[in-house]
Design an enzyme around this catalytic site. Structure first.
Site, PDB file in Angstrom:
ATOM      1  N   HIS A   7       0.825  -1.211   0.000  1.00 23.64           N
ATOM      2  CA  HIS A   7       0.000   0.000   0.000  1.00 23.64           C
ATOM      3  C   HIS A   7       0.856   1.255   0.000  1.00 23.64           C
ATOM      4  CE1 HIS A   7       0.490  -0.761   4.439  1.00 23.64           C
ATOM      5  NE2 HIS A   7       0.638   0.552   4.483  1.00 23.64           N
ATOM      6  N   HIS A  80       3.971   7.352   3.384  1.00 27.94           N
ATOM      7  CA  HIS A  80       4.921   6.238   3.299  1.00 27.94           C
ATOM      8  C   HIS A  80       4.486   5.270   2.207  1.00 27.94           C
ATOM      9  CE1 HIS A  80       1.842   4.544   6.098  1.00 27.94           C
ATOM     10  NE2 HIS A  80       2.135   3.387   5.523  1.00 27.94           N
ATOM     11  N   GLU A 131       7.652   1.387   4.954  1.00 32.01           N
ATOM     12  CA  GLU A 131       7.118   0.375   5.867  1.00 32.01           C
ATOM     13  C   GLU A 131       7.351  -0.993   5.231  1.00 32.01           C
ATOM     14  OE1 GLU A 131       2.891   0.801   6.442  1.00 32.01           O
ATOM     15  OE2 GLU A 131       2.721  -1.006   7.673  1.00 32.01           O
TER      16      GLU A 131
HETATM   17 CO    CO Z   1       1.090   1.633   6.206  1.00 28.64          CO
END
Ligand code: CO
Length: 140
Positions: A7, A80, A131
């Protein structure tokens, strides 16, 4: 070695407003229900695309780590990106061995998908907060 893009995290002052953009402007129909992640000081809503998700992140509480970002980017913006890794501990140790900084204690915590995550410091990633997450394991 990283796997799929899972994502893109997008900070927003209002999940409701952002959801309307994806739904009304971009025509996305697969939009989840917002939920609170009190341990991380955020409210989250996933927008499902064919190949990845958008993770809308709104501050939750006074100590939310998103407040600082929104102070610099009042309308919100890309916060992110999240890549999948097979083994979060192996990924962390490999990154550290190559000199990268893992945020916090470096111990994985449970992210918005209910699986372990870590964050790599933007200074080691060309200014991009990254991440890493173990994807949900398929059970058959
Ligand atoms: Co995230």
């Amino acid at each position: 070695m990283i796997g799929k893009l899972n994502h893109v995290g997008v900070a927003t002052p209002s999940i409701e407003t952002s959801v309307a953009l994806y739904r009304d402007l971009l025509g996305v129909t697969a939009i989840g229900t917002p939920f609170d992640l009190p341990a991380q000081g955020v409210k989250v809503c996933f927008v499902d695309l064919p190949n990845a998700q958008i993770e809308l992140i709104e501050p939750l509480g006074e100590d939310s780590p998103i407040h600082g970002f929104l102070a610099r980017n009042p309308k919100g913006g890309q916060h992110h990106v999240c890549f999948e890794v097979e083994d979060i501990i192996a990924a962390r140790d490999s990154l550290r061995a190559k000199g990268a900084t893992i945020l916090g204690t470096g111990e994985p915590r449970i992210g918005a998908h209910g699986t372990p995550i870590i964050f790599v410091h933007p200074k080691d990633m060309g200014g991009m907060l990254v991440e890493l997450m173990e994807p949900v394991k398929e059970t058959h």
